[in-house]
Design a protein around this motif. Sequence first.
Motif, PDB file in Angstrom:
ATOM      1  N   TRP A 219       0.677  -0.889   0.125  1.00  0.00           N
ATOM      2  CA  TRP A 219      -0.074   0.033  -0.161  1.00  0.00           C
ATOM      3  C   TRP A 219       0.953   1.225   0.012  1.00  0.00           C
ATOM      4  O   TRP A 219       0.702   2.148  -0.467  1.00  0.00           O
ATOM      5  N   ILE A 220       1.782   1.170   0.659  1.00  0.00           N
ATOM      6  CA  ILE A 220       2.902   2.353   0.779  1.00  0.00           C
ATOM      7  C   ILE A 220       3.324   2.579  -0.574  1.00  0.00           C
ATOM      8  O   ILE A 220       3.491   3.846  -1.080  1.00  0.00           O
ATOM      9  N   GLN A 221       3.773   1.549  -1.355  1.00  0.00           N
ATOM     10  CA  GLN A 221       4.400   1.762  -2.491  1.00  0.00           C
ATOM     11  C   GLN A 221       3.270   2.294  -3.726  1.00  0.00           C
ATOM     12  O   GLN A 221       3.388   3.120  -4.411  1.00  0.00           O
ATOM     13  N   LYS A 222       1.945   1.858  -3.379  1.00  0.00           N
ATOM     14  CA  LYS A 222       0.825   2.193  -4.191  1.00  0.00           C
ATOM     15  C   LYS A 222       0.353   3.629  -3.942  1.00  0.00           C
ATOM     16  O   LYS A 222       0.245   4.501  -5.164  1.00  0.00           O
ATOM     17  N   TYR A 223       0.391   3.938  -2.675  1.00  0.00           N
ATOM     18  CA  TYR A 223       0.064   5.495  -2.650  1.00  0.00           C
ATOM     19  C   TYR A 223       1.081   6.682  -2.410  1.00  0.00           C
ATOM     20  O   TYR A 223       0.984   7.749  -2.785  1.00  0.00           O
ATOM     21  N   PHE A 224       2.378   6.221  -2.055  1.00  0.00           N
ATOM     22  CA  PHE A 224       3.529   7.128  -2.033  1.00  0.00           C
ATOM     23  C   PHE A 224       4.504   7.108  -3.123  1.00  0.00           C
ATOM     24  O   PHE A 224       5.124   8.045  -3.675  1.00  0.00           O
ATOM     25  N   GLY A 225       4.599   5.667  -3.638  1.00  0.00           N
ATOM     26  CA  GLY A 225       5.702   5.601  -4.502  1.00  0.00           C
ATOM     27  C   GLY A 225       5.628   6.461  -5.920  1.00  0.00           C
ATOM     28  O   GLY A 225       6.657   6.645  -6.608  1.00  0.00           O
ATOM     29  N   SER A 226       4.614   6.720  -6.321  1.00  0.00           N
ATOM     30  CA  SER A 226       4.573   7.607  -7.639  1.00  0.00           C
ATOM     31  C   SER A 226       4.721   9.185  -7.388  1.00  0.00           C
ATOM     32  O   SER A 226       4.620   9.857  -8.357  1.00  0.00           O
ATOM     33  N   ILE A 227       4.940   9.356  -6.140  1.00  0.00           N
ATOM     34  CA  ILE A 227       4.752  10.918  -6.012  1.00  0.00           C
ATOM     35  C   ILE A 227       6.115  11.575  -6.467  1.00  0.00           C
ATOM     36  O   ILE A 227       7.150  10.849  -5.992  1.00  0.00           O
ATOM     37  N   PRO A 228       6.200  12.469  -7.331  1.00  0.00           N
ATOM     38  CA  PRO A 228       7.474  12.956  -7.562  1.00  0.00           C
ATOM     39  C   PRO A 228       8.463  13.627  -6.573  1.00  0.00           C
ATOM     40  O   PRO A 228       8.036  14.199  -5.649  1.00  0.00           O
ATOM     41  N   LYS A 229       9.555  13.187  -6.854  1.00  0.00           N
ATOM     42  CA  LYS A 229      10.749  13.773  -5.736  1.00  0.00           C
ATOM     43  C   LYS A 229      10.597  15.171  -5.886  1.00  0.00           C
ATOM     44  O   LYS A 229      10.513  15.796  -6.943  1.00  0.00           O
ATOM     45  N   GLY A 230      10.942  15.936  -4.689  1.00  0.00           N
ATOM     46  CA  GLY A 230      11.121  17.332  -4.851  1.00  0.00           C
ATOM     47  C   GLY A 230      12.393  17.666  -5.093  1.00  0.00           C
ATOM     48  O   GLY A 230      13.459  16.765  -5.066  1.00  0.00           O
ATOM     49  N   GLN A 231      12.697  19.056  -4.928  1.00  0.00           N
ATOM     50  CA  GLN A 231      14.004  19.729  -5.186  1.00  0.00           C
ATOM     51  C   GLN A 231      15.103  19.140  -3.979  1.00  0.00           C
ATOM     52  O   GLN A 231      14.396  19.212  -2.923  1.00  0.00           O
ATOM     53  N   GLU A 232      16.203  18.984  -4.140  1.00  0.00           N
ATOM     54  CA  GLU A 232      17.037  18.908  -3.000  1.00  0.00           C
ATOM     55  C   GLU A 232      17.297  20.041  -2.129  1.00  0.00           C
ATOM     56  O   GLU A 232      17.552  20.960  -2.746  1.00  0.00           O
ATOM     57  N   LEU A 233      16.977  19.981  -0.721  1.00  0.00           N
ATOM     58  CA  LEU A 233      16.975  21.036   0.182  1.00  0.00           C
ATOM     59  C   LEU A 233      18.381  21.185   0.651  1.00  0.00           C
ATOM     60  O   LEU A 233      18.787  20.100   1.230  1.00  0.00           O
ATOM     61  N   LYS A 234      18.916  22.398   0.735  1.00  0.00           N
ATOM     62  CA  LYS A 234      20.140  22.487   1.519  1.00  0.00           C
ATOM     63  C   LYS A 234      19.660  23.553   2.895  1.00  0.00           C
ATOM     64  O   LYS A 234      19.607  24.769   2.513  1.00  0.00           O
ATOM     65  N   LYS A 235      19.842  23.008   3.814  1.00  0.00           N
ATOM     66  CA  LYS A 235      19.540  23.686   5.012  1.00  0.00           C
ATOM     67  C   LYS A 235      20.583  24.703   5.197  1.00  0.00           C
ATOM     68  O   LYS A 235      22.051  24.285   5.426  1.00  0.00           O
ATOM     69  N   GLN A 236      20.135  25.792   5.652  1.00  0.00           N
ATOM     70  CA  GLN A 236      21.159  26.868   5.895  1.00  0.00           C
ATOM     71  C   GLN A 236      21.336  26.840   7.252  1.00  0.00           C
ATOM     72  O   GLN A 236      20.809  26.362   8.248  1.00  0.00           O
ATOM     73  N   THR A 237      22.677  27.021   7.575  1.00  0.00           N
ATOM     74  CA  THR A 237      23.415  27.110   8.727  1.00  0.00           C
ATOM     75  C   THR A 237      23.442  28.396   9.568  1.00  0.00           C
ATOM     76  O   THR A 237      23.995  29.157   8.810  1.00  0.00           O
ATOM     77  N   TYR A 238      22.997  28.520  10.618  1.00  0.00           N
ATOM     78  CA  TYR A 238      22.877  29.920  11.306  1.00  0.00           C
ATOM     79  C   TYR A 238      23.640  29.724  12.471  1.00  0.00           C
ATOM     80  O   TYR A 238      23.190  28.988  13.418  1.00  0.00           O
ATOM     81  N   LEU A 239      24.722  30.454  12.831  1.00  0.00           N
ATOM     82  CA  LEU A 239      25.567  30.526  13.995  1.00  0.00           C
ATOM     83  C   LEU A 239      25.297  31.676  14.764  1.00  0.00           C
ATOM     84  O   LEU A 239      25.322  32.799  14.386  1.00  0.00           O
ATOM     85  N   GLU A 240      24.985  31.541  16.036  1.00  0.00           N
ATOM     86  CA  GLU A 240      24.949  32.826  17.131  1.00  0.00           C
ATOM     87  C   GLU A 240      26.350  32.813  17.755  1.00  0.00           C
ATOM     88  O   GLU A 240      26.839  31.809  18.108  1.00  0.00           O
ATOM     89  N   GLU A 241      26.787  34.057  17.942  1.00  0.00           N
ATOM     90  CA  GLU A 241      27.672  34.417  18.864  1.00  0.00           C
ATOM     91  C   GLU A 241      27.570  33.961  20.341  1.00  0.00           C
ATOM     92  O   GLU A 241      26.337  34.384  20.740  1.00  0.00           O
ATOM     93  N   PRO A 242      28.422  33.353  21.148  1.00  0.00           N
ATOM     94  CA  PRO A 242      28.119  33.241  22.464  1.00  0.00           C
ATOM     95  C   PRO A 242      27.964  34.543  23.099  1.00  0.00           C
ATOM     96  O   PRO A 242      28.062  35.521  22.851  1.00  0.00           O
ATOM     97  N   ILE A 243      26.866  34.051  24.055  1.00  0.00           N
ATOM     98  CA  ILE A 243      26.521  35.310  25.037  1.00  0.00           C
ATOM     99  C   ILE A 243      27.714  35.541  26.090  1.00  0.00           C
ATOM    100  O   ILE A 243      27.820  34.655  26.891  1.00  0.00           O
ATOM    101  N   THR A 244      28.108  36.622  26.060  1.00  0.00           N
ATOM    102  CA  THR A 244      29.180  36.977  27.083  1.00  0.00           C
ATOM    103  C   THR A 244      29.085  37.887  28.143  1.00  0.00           C
ATOM    104  O   THR A 244      29.630  38.277  29.142  1.00  0.00           O
ATOM    105  N   GLN A 245      27.737  38.277  28.235  1.00  0.00           N
ATOM    106  CA  GLN A 245      27.379  39.417  29.296  1.00  0.00           C
ATOM    107  C   GLN A 245      25.900  39.451  29.453  1.00  0.00           C
ATOM    108  O   GLN A 245      24.938  39.200  28.272  1.00  0.00           O
ATOM    109  N   THR A 246      25.489  39.584  30.586  1.00  0.00           N
ATOM    110  CA  THR A 246      23.931  39.459  30.818  1.00  0.00           C
ATOM    111  C   THR A 246      23.118  40.281  29.912  1.00  0.00           C
ATOM    112  O   THR A 246      23.625  41.563  29.778  1.00  0.00           O
ATOM    113  N   ILE A 247      22.272  39.475  29.350  1.00  0.00           N
ATOM    114  CA  ILE A 247      20.967  40.461  28.676  1.00  0.00           C
ATOM    115  C   ILE A 247      20.026  40.656  29.500  1.00  0.00           C
ATOM    116  O   ILE A 247      19.382  39.897  30.191  1.00  0.00           O
ATOM    117  N   LYS A 248      19.748  41.713  29.495  1.00  0.00           N
ATOM    118  CA  LYS A 248      18.310  42.314  30.391  1.00  0.00           C
ATOM    119  C   LYS A 248      17.243  42.969  29.489  1.00  0.00           C
ATOM    120  O   LYS A 248      17.546  43.679  28.384  1.00  0.00           O
TER     121      LYS A 248
END
Length: 436
Positions: A219-248
């Motif tokens: 059933w999985i092959q019947k219902y999902f197998g023919s669905i076209p593949k989507g574009q390959e996604l490249k997840k973006q990386t987001y970096l945060e600077e370390p917190i070095t002083q109290t945020i108020k």
Amino acid sequence: MVLSTALLLGGIASAQKVDFEEYNLDNGMHVILHNDPSAPVVVTSVMYHVGSKDETPDRTGFAHFFEHLLFEGTENIKRGEWMKIVTSNGGVNNANTTDDRTYYYEVFPSNNLELGLWMESERLMHPVINKIGVSTQNEVVKEEKRTSFDNRPYGNILTVVKENMFKNHPYRWSTIGSMKDLDAATLEEFQAFNKKFYTPNNSVLVVAGDIDKKQAKEWIQKYFGSIPKGQELKKQTYLEEPITQTIKATYQDPNIQIPMLVASYRTPSMKTKDARVLDLISSYLSDGKSSKLYKKIVDEKKMALQIGAVGFSQEDYGMYIIYGLPMGTSTTADLLKEIDEEIVKIQTDLISEKDYQKLQNTFDNQFVNANASVEGIAENLAKFYLLYGDVNLINNEIDLYHSITREEIRAVAKKYLNPNQRLILDYVPSKDQAQN
């Protein structure tokens, strides 16, 4: 009756092992099957690797919006018929969204497995995204925001914490997003979001419960197998600077009369060992009425109506958020002083062997409970594959917690829980409210 750790662990090893089979369809969709004949029910679920962090700053709220929108109907399920089909066939269904993923599921009597698979394949392959559906769900989401956030006492704590804790990462906005952004979005933008993220290769299908695997695969092959593949996604990386002083920061809430102290620390990805050590620390300090902070500040000193914490574990970063409601003449500053004293203790001294054993037992129980239902197993299988990259964690993550030493607890507390690494949020009544 008190169970010894050996007996409890033996029970975990024998009774709680989750057997599963996983494979990929040609279109990149990952499939996980778990057979459990103990009850005549089956879960069909799909988790998509899309959450609020995949949005742009001027179009927030899309992922959560789709959680609602994709119940509107499909080319073969008329508008308004989705829930009727589920309930008339003895089932229940729901969905939820986080910063990292969106999850849909149905629970049916096991003789309706094919129906569940067909419905989820329809959601993926033939969604109807039109103006009437967008307009309808726009009003639904606005009401949810009013009820759960804007008009709810202390409802915007997480929103305010996130916008102060993150400067670069999309975690800085709330999952429900901005109503202004949703109002401004065009129908074409919603359709493009669906096309980009709702693809077989950006998802995992889990079928769990009383199933015949051979039939399920057909059933999985019947219902999902023919669905076209989507574009390959490249997840973006987001970096945060370390917190070095109290945020108020300060936030005025018109729905409250008692100010709340909020102290939030940024923590590493939930996939790291440090994050799991912090889970133990959070439980030790602030989980329930037997925790150190509750016993000291609420029970013994009667300085607070409530003390608690939320461990907000996420794929890229997390947060450990401690909160408290002062009582009597005590202030939020008084609560913070008491909290800091307990944190210094855990940074300086090893926790007792008795407390360490209590933590281990607590997490053993949580592990058992997490896999106590077929619904819980289905979601955990999806989560560990999609967000952690290791389905086997459903059986062996508890071993990672068992491997944590008292020395590591002390070291991790010293690494992350320092005054210069946190946000202190004064969450106070609005000035108008304070005068009433």
